[in-house]
Design a protein around this motif. Structure first.
Motif, mmCIF file in Angstrom:
data_model
loop_
_atom_site.group_PDB
_atom_site.id
_atom_site.type_symbol
_atom_site.label_atom_id
_atom_site.label_comp_id
_atom_site.label_asym_id
_atom_site.label_seq_id
_atom_site.Cartn_x
_atom_site.Cartn_y
_atom_site.Cartn_z
ATOM 1 N N HIS A 265 1.038 -1.160 0.015
ATOM 2 C CA HIS A 265 -0.067 -0.158 0.060
ATOM 3 C C HIS A 265 0.939 1.363 -0.023
ATOM 4 C CE1 HIS A 265 -3.508 2.503 0.588
ATOM 5 N NE2 HIS A 265 -3.840 2.119 1.870
ATOM 6 N N LYS A 295 7.776 -17.013 -10.799
ATOM 7 C CA LYS A 295 6.611 -17.039 -9.740
ATOM 8 C C LYS A 295 7.135 -17.635 -8.661
ATOM 9 C CE LYS A 295 3.498 -15.208 -12.234
ATOM 10 N NZ LYS A 295 3.166 -13.761 -11.723
ATOM 11 N N ARG A 300 8.722 -8.397 -6.420
ATOM 12 C CA ARG A 300 7.594 -7.688 -7.313
ATOM 13 C C ARG A 300 8.506 -6.352 -7.722
ATOM 14 N NH1 ARG A 300 1.463 -8.443 -6.410
ATOM 15 N NH2 ARG A 300 1.293 -10.522 -7.031
ATOM 16 N N LEU A 301 8.389 -6.006 -9.114
ATOM 17 C CA LEU A 301 8.609 -4.646 -9.165
ATOM 18 C C LEU A 301 7.870 -3.478 -8.384
ATOM 19 C CD1 LEU A 301 9.227 -3.969 -13.150
ATOM 20 C CD2 LEU A 301 10.850 -4.401 -11.111
ATOM 21 N N GLY A 303 6.279 -0.182 -7.031
ATOM 22 C CA GLY A 303 5.849 0.786 -8.069
ATOM 23 C C GLY A 303 5.172 0.640 -9.169
ATOM 24 N N PHE A 304 4.629 -0.598 -9.562
ATOM 25 C CA PHE A 304 4.090 -1.167 -10.657
ATOM 26 C C PHE A 304 2.869 -1.855 -10.181
ATOM 27 C CE2 PHE A 304 8.205 -0.180 -12.417
ATOM 28 C CZ PHE A 304 7.994 0.248 -13.743
ATOM 29 N N ARG A 307 -4.302 -2.430 -7.794
ATOM 30 C CA ARG A 307 -5.752 -3.320 -7.593
ATOM 31 C C ARG A 307 -6.757 -2.805 -8.499
ATOM 32 N NH1 ARG A 307 -8.094 -6.887 -3.791
ATOM 33 N NH2 ARG A 307 -6.144 -7.840 -4.176
ATOM 34 N N ARG A 357 -0.630 -8.247 -18.273
ATOM 35 C CA ARG A 357 -0.996 -7.908 -16.742
ATOM 36 C C ARG A 357 -1.494 -6.596 -16.533
ATOM 37 N NH1 ARG A 357 2.204 -11.818 -17.359
ATOM 38 N NH2 ARG A 357 1.633 -14.105 -15.984
ATOM 39 N N ASN A 362 2.686 2.859 -11.057
ATOM 40 C CA ASN A 362 1.615 3.852 -10.360
ATOM 41 C C ASN A 362 2.264 5.339 -9.629
ATOM 42 O OD1 ASN A 362 2.964 2.952 -7.645
ATOM 43 N ND2 ASN A 362 1.886 0.982 -8.030
#
Ligand code: CMC
Length: 429
Positions: A265, A295, A300-301, A303-304, A307, A357, A362
Motif C-alpha cells: 500500500h 513465480k 515484485r517490481l 511502484g508497478f 488493484r 497483466r 503507479n
C-alpha cells in the motif's frame, strides 16, 4: 424494492435480491438479507467484488484510468486547484467560495502547533525509529492530548478533531523527521501555505534561513493533492472499520497510518526507491525484470501495478510531469537512480509480461523520485503519504459516522478449523 433484481439459484430454490444503482459505476447486488433467506454467506477475501459502504466522496473507474474527487477529475484539481481547497472539497462536498476558503485556511492554520508536551513524547522514541512507527504512536496519542474532541456523537467535536488532524499532521511528520536527524524541532509558520510550511518545518534550521522554492512547494502540494483520497482502499477501509465501533477519531486515523505503512500500500513509494537503488545501474535491470516474472521468487517490481487501475494510474501521469519539473530545477538529471527509473519504466511498458497483466507504473513510482530529489530520506516517503491521506480518511470517517444506517463492521468467515472437541488435560497429552 428496486426495479432490477438478481436471482440466485441454490439447488431447487431461487432467491431474489434487489440490485442497487449508484450515480455512476457498477450496480451492486444487495445481499444484506442473504443469510436470513438462505443460511449462506458470500466469500470474497480481499473484497475484490464487495462494496462495503455507500459513499459520495471519491470515484474510480479503474478500466478508464479515471479518478474523481466529488466529481472533479484529479488532473484538473492537480493542475488548477491546491491541497487546502481539495481538503475543503473532500470534507464538505463542494468547492469553497473565496470567503469559505479563507475561513477554512484560517481554521487549519490556527491548529498547526502541537501541544508542547508532545515534544517530550517524541523523546521516548529511539532516534533510528522509522517515522511511520513514530507517526502511528503519536497520532494515536493525540486522543490523550486533545480529549476535548473525542466525543464522536458531537458534530462540533468531530469538526474540531478533523481540523486538528489536517493541521497537525505536517507538524507531526516533520517532527518525526527532525527527531531522526537529530535537529531541533521547527515550529510551524502560519504565513506560509500548507506545502511550504511543511518544507520549512523539515528543512529549516535555526542557524540559517531556509527559502522554500516555489517549484518544489508546487510539487509537494501536488503530491498531497494526488494522495488526498482514494476511495475504499486498505487504509481507508481500516479507518472505517475502526470507526464503526465508535472509536475516537485519533485512534481511527492511527489505525489508518498503521495499515498504510505496508509495502503493498503506502509503503510502496519507499520500497520503489529502495528497489531502484538496489538495481543501481541500467545494465542490471534485465536481471530484476526476470526476477519479477519468476513465480518462484517473491520479488515484485515495486511502484508497478494496482488493484483497481488496470489501464493506467491517472495520478502517475500528473506525478510524472511534476517529477520532470523538479528534476530540471534541481539539476539531477544525471542521477543514476533516476536513469534506472526511466529505463525500467520503458522496459516494463513494452515487456509482454507487464503489458498483458496491465502493470503500469503507479503514483508511488514517481512520487518517490520527487521526494528523493527534494532531499527526503526514503523512510519519510510513507509518512508524507500519510499526512496527505489524512483528509481522505477523515472525510470517509465523517461520512460513515453521519450515516444513519451505520453498523459495526463485522465480516463473516469460511471456517476450516477443527470441529468441537473435548479438552484433554495436560497430564494426558
Ligand atoms: N511486479 C511483478 N508482477 C506483478 C506485480 C509487480 N509489481 N504486480 C502484480 N504482478 C503480477 C502478479 O504476480 C499476478 O501475476 P499472475 O496473474 O501471473 O499470477 C498478476 O500480476 C496480478 O497480480 P495480483 O497480485 O493479483 O494483483 P493485485 O491487484 O492483487 O495487486 C498490487 C495489486 C498493487 C498489490 C500489486 O500490483 C503489487 O504488489 N505492486 C507492487 C506494490 C506497489 O507498487 N503498490 C502500490 C500501489 S499504488 C499506491 C496505493 O494505492 O497504495
Amino acid at each position: 424494492m428496486s426495479e432490477k433484481t438478481a436471482k440466485l439459484s441454490i439447488g431447487d430454490e431461487t432467491f431474489e435480491f434487489p440490485v442497487l444503482s449508484g450515480s455512476v459505476g457498477p450496480d451492486v447486488i444487495d445481499i444484506r438479507s442473504l443469510y436470513a433467506k438462505t443460511g449462506l454467506f458470500t466469500y470474497d477475501p480481499g473484497f475484490t467484488s464487495t462494496a462495503a459502504c455507500d459513499s459520495s466522496i471519491t470515484y474510480i473507474d479503474g478500466d478508464k484510468g479515471e479518478l474523481l474527487y466529488r466529481g472533479y477529475p484529479i488532473d484538473q484539481l492537480a493542475s488548477q486547484s491546491n491541497y487546502l481547497e481539495v481538503c475543503y472539497l473532500l470534507l464538505y462536498g463542494e468547492l469553497p467560495g473565496k470567503a469559505e476558503l479563507k475561513d477554512f485556511a484560517n481554521r487549519v492554520t490556527r491548529h498547526t502547533m502541537v501541544h508542547e508536551q508532545m515534544h517530550y513524547f517524541y523523546r521516548g522514541f529511539r532516534r533510528d525509529a522509522h517515522p511511520m512507527a513514530i507517526m502511528t504512536g503519536v497520532v494515536g496519542a493525540m486522543a490523550a492530548f486533545y480529549h476535548d474532541s473525542t466525543d464522536i456523537g458531537d458534530p462540533v467535536q468531530r469538526e474540531i478533531a478533523s481540523i486538528r488532524m489536517i493541521a497537525k499532521m505536517p507538524t507531526i511528520a516533520a517532527m518525526a523527521y527532525k527527531y531522526s536527524v537529530g535537529q531541533p524541532f521547527v515550529y510551524p509558520r502560519n504565513d506560509l501555505d500548507y506545502a511550504s510550511n511543511f518544507l520549512h518545518m523539515c528543512f529549516s534550521v535555526p542557524a540559517e534561513e531556509y527559502k522554500v522554492d516555489p517549484v518544489v512547494a508546487k510539487a509537494m502540494d501536488r503530491i498531497f493533492t494526488l494522495h488526498a483520497d482514494h476511495e475504499q482502499n486498505a487504509s481507508t477501509s481500516t479507518v472505517r472499520l475502526s470507526g464503526s465501533s465508535d472509536a475516537n477519531p485519533f485512534a481511527c486515523i492511527a489505525a489508518g497510518v498503521a495499515c498504510l505503512w505496508g509495502p503493498a500500500h503506502g509503503g510502496a513509494n519507499e520500497a520503489a526507491l529502495n528497489m531502484l537503488r538496489e538495481i543501481g545501474t541500467v545494465d542490471r535491470i534485465p536481471e530484476f525484470i526476470e526476477r519479477a516474472k519468476d513465480k518462484s521468487d517473491p520479488f515484485r517490481l515495486m511502484g508497478f501495478g494496482h488493484r483497481v487501475y488496470k489501464n493506467y494510474d491517472p495520478r502517475a501521469a500528473v506525478m510524472q510531469e511534476s517529477a520532470r519539473e523538479v528534476l530540471e530545477l534541481l539539476g539531477v538529471e544525471d542521477n543514476p537512480t533516476l536513469q534506472v527509473a526511466q529505463e525500467l519504466e520503458k522496459i516494463a511498458l513494452s515487456d509482454p509480461y507487464f503489458v498483458e497483466r496491465k502493470l503500469y507504473p503507479n503514483v508511488d513510482f514517481y512520487s518517490g523520485i520527487i521526494l528523493d530529489a527534494v532531499g527526503f530520506p526514503t523512510s519519510m516517503f510513507t509518512a508524507i503519504f500519510a499526512l496527505s491521506r489524512t483528509v481522505g480518511w477523515i472525510a470517509q470517517w465523517k461520512e460513515m459516522i453521519g450515516d444513519p444506517q451505520k453498523k459495526i463492521g463485522r465480516p463473516r468467515q469460511l471456517y476450516n478449523g477443527s470441529g468441537a472437541r473435548d479438552y484433554v488435560p495436560l497430564s494426558e497429552r
